[in-house]
Design an enzyme around this catalytic site. Sequence first.
Site, PDB file in Angstrom:
ATOM      1  CE  LYS A 183      -3.475  -2.787   0.003  1.00  0.00           C
ATOM      2  NZ  LYS A 183      -4.271  -3.295   1.087  1.00  0.00           N
TER       3      LYS A 183
HETATM    4  C1  LIG Z   1      -5.163  -4.458   1.570  1.00  0.00           C
HETATM    5  C2  LIG Z   1      -6.657  -4.402   1.593  1.00  0.00           C
HETATM    6  C3  LIG Z   1      -7.407  -4.769   2.720  1.00  0.00           C
HETATM    7  C4  LIG Z   1      -6.831  -5.439   3.932  1.00  0.00           C
HETATM    8  O1  LIG Z   1      -5.729  -4.865   4.466  1.00  0.00           O
HETATM    9  P1  LIG Z   1      -4.710  -5.707   5.377  1.00  0.00           P
HETATM   10  O2  LIG Z   1      -3.914  -4.609   6.003  1.00  0.00           O
HETATM   11  O3  LIG Z   1      -3.906  -6.569   4.473  1.00  0.00           O
HETATM   12  O4  LIG Z   1      -5.500  -6.474   6.367  1.00  0.00           O
HETATM   13  C5  LIG Z   1      -8.779  -4.589   2.682  1.00  0.00           C
HETATM   14  N1  LIG Z   1      -9.394  -4.108   1.598  1.00  0.00           N
HETATM   15  C6  LIG Z   1      -8.721  -3.788   0.487  1.00  0.00           C
HETATM   16  C7  LIG Z   1      -9.466  -3.258  -0.689  1.00  0.00           C
HETATM   17  C8  LIG Z   1      -7.336  -3.942   0.451  1.00  0.00           C
HETATM   18  O5  LIG Z   1      -6.669  -3.654  -0.676  1.00  0.00           O
END
Ligand SMILES: *Cc1c(COP(=O)(O)O)cnc(C)c1O
Length: 378
Positions: A183
């Site tokens: 991210k």
């Molecule tokens: C990455 C992501 C999540 C979950 O995040 P984590 O930190 O990996 O638990 C939820 N929704 C979307 C759309 C994501 O891209």
Amino acid sequence: MGEFLPYARQTITEDDIQAVVDVLRSDWLTTGPAVEAFEHAIAGYTGSTHAVAVSSGTAALHAMMNAIGIGPGDEVIVPAMTFVATANAVVYCGGTPVFADVDADTLLIDVESVAACITPRTRAIIAVDYAGQPCDYDALAALAAAHGIRLLSDGCHALGGTYRGRQVGTLAELTAFSFHPVKHVTTAEGGMVTTSDEALAQRMREFRNHGIAKDHWQRENTGTWEYQMRTLGFNYRLNDLQCALGVSQLRSLPRWLERRRRLASVYDAALADAPHVVPLARASSREHAYHLYVVQFGDEGGTARAEAFARLRAAEIRANVHYLPVHLHPFYRETFGTQPGTCPNAERAYDRILSLPMYPSMRDEDVARVTDVLLQRG
Ligand SMILES: *Cc1c(COP(=O)(O)O)cnc(C)c1O
């Protein structure tokens, strides 16, 4: 051949490393001053009143569902084209996710499809800013208001995105962010919920700490041993090592966003004359945060996409497919009886999409390397 290009990767600066080392030498490894500092930094960046740090984006979504009291019998509308965690959070609370289709060109939740999913049991909509492009929040908010349901946001792709000049994080009653390494900014694992609602924020602070009203840091500061558990919560805390990393990472975000937008424009230019490889459509009045750069292949039953994926892989370039529509996963088919055919745009996109490498340390030349391989035919 060339050096390996992943589809996404973190950037860690020397300042980031120093920030974590400083915490290791301090008195607080978890739930100390860095947690509040990171919460303030995210609230400040997004322009939201409150930010609640939790251990992952998934925990953020779970905390949101708990905060609005989702339980058995409640339905929550989510787009079919998202990561499974968006829907799973509804299931954790005993609710039923209802899958709305997406627009064929942007892959953002389709407002008419959402309207068709609303029933007397619907409690909320979770909009997902797929790939980093904000959804049509004004249309969704109007629909939610007309039916007396809540509008929430899974902004895990979209930290730094804007809609009509307003930041992701302020566009819905609650917004979830993730700090997974793929991210925009990372804390290894981590998440945050932003909101302007004090009571919801307080409920999420309890929820991340076993349902206990005061955390260790607050007890230390108020000089009391007393604590009470009012509700059932979890240990979803984000620690000081992670939060110090998050504060430091956030300082680079404006520069990294600029870099992502620049890479997207280089991709756009290289693909402008390639009718069989089409970037996702951009909607007006939005600044895209480009978590992902997604293209769609012409309608060839997935063959062209599979060939391109293999060609890229042979050239040490990793593309990816985001996502298998959630209602097609075996868990959802077996548990909720979801069926193919119910979200045709998302299902059709699944055969055609490819996420190309996109991360701030990528160079313009790397984009050219990707598009050269991508556009070779046969
Ligand atoms: C990455 C992501 C999540 C979950 O995040 P984590 O930190 O990996 O638990 C939820 N929704 C979307 C759309 C994501 O891209």
